[in-house]
Design an enzyme around this catalytic site. Structure first.
Site, short mmCIF file in Angstrom:
data_model
loop_
_atom_site.label_atom_id
_atom_site.label_comp_id
_atom_site.label_asym_id
_atom_site.label_seq_id
_atom_site.Cartn_x
_atom_site.Cartn_y
_atom_site.Cartn_z
N VAL A 66 69.61 54.80 49.19
CA VAL A 66 70.23 56.09 49.49
C VAL A 66 69.33 56.80 50.51
O VAL A 66 68.11 56.83 50.33
CB VAL A 66 70.39 56.95 48.22
CG1 VAL A 66 71.00 58.31 48.56
CG2 VAL A 66 71.26 56.22 47.19
N ASP A 115 62.86 49.51 47.24
CA ASP A 115 61.69 48.71 46.88
C ASP A 115 62.15 47.25 46.79
O ASP A 115 62.20 46.66 45.71
CB ASP A 115 61.13 49.20 45.55
CG ASP A 115 60.72 50.67 45.63
OD1 ASP A 115 59.55 50.93 45.91
OD2 ASP A 115 61.59 51.53 45.47
N HIS A 157 67.47 57.77 42.82
CA HIS A 157 67.40 57.46 41.39
C HIS A 157 68.77 57.67 40.74
O HIS A 157 69.19 56.88 39.89
CB HIS A 157 66.40 58.39 40.68
CG HIS A 157 64.98 58.26 41.15
ND1 HIS A 157 64.35 59.25 41.87
CD2 HIS A 157 64.08 57.26 40.99
CE1 HIS A 157 63.10 58.88 42.13
NE2 HIS A 157 62.92 57.68 41.61
N MET A 198 59.56 56.64 38.07
CA MET A 198 58.31 57.40 37.96
C MET A 198 58.59 58.90 38.10
O MET A 198 57.66 59.68 38.36
CB MET A 198 57.31 56.93 39.01
CG MET A 198 56.93 55.46 38.82
SD MET A 198 55.27 55.07 39.33
CE MET A 198 55.31 55.51 41.04
P1 AMP Z 1 60.33 55.17 41.63
O1 AMP Z 1 60.53 56.39 40.78
O2 AMP Z 1 59.98 55.48 43.04
O3 AMP Z 1 59.42 54.16 40.97
O4 AMP Z 1 61.74 54.46 41.73
C1 AMP Z 1 62.48 54.13 40.58
C2 AMP Z 1 63.65 53.29 40.99
O5 AMP Z 1 64.47 54.02 41.90
C3 AMP Z 1 63.24 52.00 41.72
O6 AMP Z 1 64.08 50.95 41.30
C4 AMP Z 1 63.47 52.35 43.16
O7 AMP Z 1 63.75 51.23 43.98
C5 AMP Z 1 64.69 53.24 43.06
N1 AMP Z 1 64.80 54.10 44.26
C6 AMP Z 1 63.87 54.92 44.74
N2 AMP Z 1 64.30 55.49 45.90
C7 AMP Z 1 65.53 54.98 46.15
C8 AMP Z 1 66.50 55.16 47.17
N3 AMP Z 1 66.27 55.97 48.22
N4 AMP Z 1 67.65 54.48 47.10
C9 AMP Z 1 67.88 53.64 46.05
N5 AMP Z 1 67.02 53.43 45.04
C10 AMP Z 1 65.86 54.09 45.08
#
Ligand code: AMP
Length: 282
Positions: A176, A150, A37, A30
């Site tokens: 992370v 997630d 990411h 997102m």
């Molecule tokens: P989002 O943009 O928040 O929807 O996340 C996109 C992807 O990045 C999802 O698969 C999340 O689980 C992953 N993600 C977000 N934050 C982290 C993090 N701190 N460590 C690892 N993966 C992450």
């Protein structure tokens, strides 16, 4: 890095790569990208020949009272980061193309979607799985990358892939964290400096619980009580849920034995954060 907005163009881009025998890796996001990411992107670069990242702030995974309008957006910064990471395509679909006015079909993974985050966000995962299924159809990836931050989401997407017989491999990538352990999240940028400091208690408490479990504590009630009182020491942090569950079914664990997941969602001021720790309790 090719920027693609058009859905058909995205599909043809993938098909062309596949016709040349290339493996297409896909990282849905997102936006408001951070190191979390980028760790998915790094993993995708290792495991696929062609890497596609999408940025789409999915309106149907937010309830009307949630933070869709205020969700952090920073496309210029995101593009710069992704260019440095040498991805092949950035997919930026328009909401009106993904969700036209006559859109009627939803994809829902029953059971798992109603646990943990699904309790306080009952329509959230239905919104996630509907859009992820659409993105999978448009990008047609061979392998997809999801973060363990997630945890529930990656479990639900695994079930979706299995149930719909999609020929997609899902790779989950470890969380992370910031220097003080706070799980990286796009929403962290919305914390005030006081809230940001206080938010560190979430991981600190999880880590203390992990140590206690590793020292032999089996009693879930004791573990949860201790976690609650540690987190309660920060008045700005309000727990939504805090549970110890089976990491495959998300059912509440009866004892801290075998593989268990400590999962938490908490409001820090107005910002809702999630975190988890997967523990192998011998
Ligand atoms: P989002 O943009 O928040 O929807 O996340 C996109 C992807 O990045 C999802 O698969 C999340 O689980 C992953 N993600 C977000 N934050 C982290 C993090 N701190 N460590 C690892 N993966 C992450």
């Amino acid at each position: 890095m090719r920027e693609i907005k058009n859905l058909r163009e995205m599909y043809l881009f993938s098909q062309k790569a596949k016709n040349h025998g290339k493996k297409v890796g896909f990282v849905p996001t997102m936006g408001a990208l951070h190191e979390g990411h980028l760790s998915l992107v790094a993993e995708a670069k290792k495991k696929a020949d062609v890497v596609v990242v999408s940025i789409f702030v999915n309106p149907i995974q937010f309830a009307p009272n949630e933070d869709f309008a205020h969700y952090p957006r920073n496309l210029r910064h995101d593009k710069k980061l992704l260019k440095n990471h040498d991805i092949d395509a950035l997919f930026l679909p328009e909401a009106s193309k993904i969700l036209p006015e006559d859109f009627k079909t939803f994809v829902e993974v029953e059971g798992l979607s109603k646990k943990l985050c699904g309790r306080s966000r009952p329509a959230h995962f239905r919104g996630v799985t509907t859009i992820v299924a659409k993105l999978f159809n448009i990008v047609a990836p061979d392998v997809v990358f999801f973060g363990e931050k997630d945890f529930q989401q990656q479990l639900i997407i695994r079930q979706l892939i299995k149930d719909l017989n999609l020929s997609i491999e899902l790779v989950s990538v470890p969380i992370v964290r910031e220097y003080d352990g706070l799980a990286m999240s796009s929403r962290n940028s919305r914390l005030s400096s006081h809230e940001r400091k206080a938010a560190a208690i979430i991981y600190k408490a999880l880590s203390i619980a992990q140590e206690e479990i590793e020292r032999g504590e089996k009693d879930i009630n004791k573990i949860v009580f201790r976690l609650r009182s540690l987190i309660g020491s920060e008045p700005v942090v309000r727990i939504d849920y805090l549970m110890v569950v089976n990491p495959e079914t998300l059912e509440e664990a009866k004892q801290a034995k075998g593989k268990i997941l400590l999962a938490i969602a908490a409001h820090v001021g107005k910002t809702r954060l999630i975190d988890n720790l997967l523990i192998d309790a011998r």
